[in-house]
Design a protein around this motif. Sequence first.
Motif, PDB file in Angstrom:
ATOM      1  N   SER A   1      -5.853   6.521  -2.235  1.00  0.00           N
ATOM      2  CA  SER A   1      -5.346   5.974  -0.970  1.00  0.00           C
ATOM      3  C   SER A   1      -4.043   6.644  -0.570  1.00  0.00           C
ATOM      4  CB  SER A   1      -5.131   4.460  -1.110  1.00  0.00           C
ATOM      5  OG  SER A   1      -6.344   3.797  -1.388  1.00  0.00           O
ATOM      6  N   THR A   2      -3.227   6.945  -1.577  1.00  0.00           N
ATOM      7  CA  THR A   2      -1.959   7.613  -1.304  1.00  0.00           C
ATOM      8  C   THR A   2      -2.186   9.039  -0.811  1.00  0.00           C
ATOM      9  OG1 THR A   2      -0.885   6.285  -3.015  1.00  0.00           O
ATOM     10  CG2 THR A   2       0.256   8.276  -2.300  1.00  0.00           C
TER      11      THR A   2
ATOM     12  N   TYR B   1      -3.068   8.947   2.759  1.00  0.00           N
ATOM     13  CA  TYR B   1      -1.892   8.674   3.580  1.00  0.00           C
ATOM     14  C   TYR B   1      -1.022   9.922   3.715  1.00  0.00           C
ATOM     15  CZ  TYR B   1       2.144   6.133   5.414  1.00  0.00           C
ATOM     16  OH  TYR B   1       3.172   5.689   6.213  1.00  0.00           O
TER      17      TYR B   1
ATOM     18  N   ARG C   1      -0.179  10.887   7.535  1.00  0.00           N
ATOM     19  CA  ARG C   1       1.128  10.450   8.029  1.00  0.00           C
ATOM     20  C   ARG C   1       1.963  11.674   8.361  1.00  0.00           C
ATOM     21  NH1 ARG C   1       5.240   8.985  10.248  1.00  0.00           N
ATOM     22  NH2 ARG C   1       6.717   7.431   9.462  1.00  0.00           N
TER      23      ARG C   1
ATOM     24  N   ALA D   1       2.437   4.877  -5.245  1.00  0.00           N
ATOM     25  CA  ALA D   1       1.690   4.572  -4.028  1.00  0.00           C
ATOM     26  C   ALA D   1       2.551   3.791  -3.045  1.00  0.00           C
ATOM     27  CB  ALA D   1       0.428   3.775  -4.370  1.00  0.00           C
ATOM     28  N   VAL D   2       3.229   2.779  -3.537  1.00  0.00           N
ATOM     29  CA  VAL D   2       4.088   1.980  -2.662  1.00  0.00           C
ATOM     30  C   VAL D   2       5.224   2.835  -2.106  1.00  0.00           C
ATOM     31  CG1 VAL D   2       5.738   0.073  -2.613  1.00  0.00           C
ATOM     32  CG2 VAL D   2       3.510  -0.236  -3.711  1.00  0.00           C
TER      33      VAL D   2
ATOM     34  N   HIS E   1       4.057   5.439   0.475  1.00  0.00           N
ATOM     35  CA  HIS E   1       3.671   4.804   1.731  1.00  0.00           C
ATOM     36  C   HIS E   1       4.906   4.374   2.539  1.00  0.00           C
ATOM     37  CE1 HIS E   1      -0.511   4.593   0.373  1.00  0.00           C
ATOM     38  NE2 HIS E   1      -0.834   4.172   1.570  1.00  0.00           N
TER      39      HIS E   1
ATOM     40  N   GLY F   1       4.219   0.208   2.677  1.00  0.00           N
ATOM     41  CA  GLY F   1       3.557  -0.027   1.410  1.00  0.00           C
ATOM     42  C   GLY F   1       3.808  -1.411   0.853  1.00  0.00           C
TER      43      GLY F   1
ATOM     44  N   TYR G   1      -1.512  -3.268   4.105  1.00  0.00           N
ATOM     45  CA  TYR G   1      -1.977  -2.133   3.303  1.00  0.00           C
ATOM     46  C   TYR G   1      -2.421  -2.625   1.922  1.00  0.00           C
ATOM     47  CZ  TYR G   1      -0.401   1.264   6.736  1.00  0.00           C
ATOM     48  OH  TYR G   1      -0.265   2.014   7.881  1.00  0.00           O
TER      49      TYR G   1
ATOM     50  N   VAL H   1      -2.224  -1.133  -1.005  1.00  0.00           N
ATOM     51  CA  VAL H   1      -1.544  -0.647  -2.208  1.00  0.00           C
ATOM     52  C   VAL H   1      -0.801  -1.766  -2.932  1.00  0.00           C
ATOM     53  CG1 VAL H   1      -1.378   1.758  -1.508  1.00  0.00           C
ATOM     54  CG2 VAL H   1       0.408   0.149  -0.812  1.00  0.00           C
TER      55      VAL H   1
END
Length: 373
Positions: free
Chosen positions: A253-254, A257, A261, A328-329, A332, A336, A341, A343
């Motif tokens: 998922s990261t 992004y 992004r 991940a957080v 994001h 995040g 989301y 995550v």
Amino acid sequence: MPLILTEEQTMLKDAADGFLNEHAPIAHLRQLRDSHDADGVSRDLWRAFGEMGFAGVIIPEEHGGSGLGAVEAGVVAEALGRTLTPSPFMGSGVLSAKVLVDGGSAEQQAAWLPKIAAGEAMLALAIDEGGKHAPSKWTTTAERSGNGFRLNGAKGFVLDGHVADALIVAALTENGLTLFLVDPKTSGVEIERTVMVDAHNAARVTLTDVAVDADAVIGAVDGGEALLEGAMNLGRACAAASLTGAGDQAFQSTLEYLRTRKQFGKAIGEFQALQHRAAHLFTEIELARAAVMGALQRLDAGREDAGLAVSVAKAKAGRVAELAVQEAVQMHGGVGMTDEYDVGLFMKRVRVLNELLGDAGFHTDRLAKAQGY
């Protein structure tokens, strides 16, 4: 043995991933959480799990299962980690099923294994008592009474204990540890559901002068330690597989992004600092996956060092998954931390899985003591 899946195991992985992505994506978890579902799990989904052969993956074919091994159980557990699906698979299909397969009487196996394999019954293994996994510090007792026993004590972190059709309770007897099959409707059994931070389910179970017959004993009186160790090792390896699945999905998922992004007119994935962090995380996830595969294969081979390999896998997978969700957080950015989301949901799930059956600290200490430190 190569640390990769065979062709048949790859087919199982594809089937599990496809089934869960279609029938129990992360939206399924959100729906159960936001509707304050009384059970917190879908009984229909569990029956479908049985129809697909996932629920009984380690249950012998003569009892309606697939008759497969630890690697296949880990494949299903990893798929559940990817979708964060609330499921009784760990409590019923892994921990309880393993105890019954290894030590259950013919009557106990005939009564419960086919129902677990079909997704028609949920069982729960009640072992931990304190805030941390501590197998050497149990206080629940079972004293002989007439032709049976009386159980007294309390258990916590009992996976899906509030919906269990039967409980497998670990209690101290005169000369060791014994496992008992207990009807949750028995007088003296009190069960309190505890919704965990990751929106999955556990329960507190209190036992007050709970009377059980001698035929409730699983295996031999005072002989439950070996049975429980086998079940916990399989459960720990499957928890490590779920951690790997959750960490890898958070990573995927990261990456998506980072590709989409944009900042300063370019995708943030083009910035070298983030590329370095992503590359490091990729290698760590692959190392964790190899450790988990090695542990599962050793369990299937019945090797003496399987327990230590499991501890290596649980500790490594836990730390890597923690790194994955933290990265991940952070990658994001501020969003995040929002519930919009996914995550943040992965971060919560990883925290709970890390505590299940021993965190990294527990397993590194176990390894150190096994080597004489």
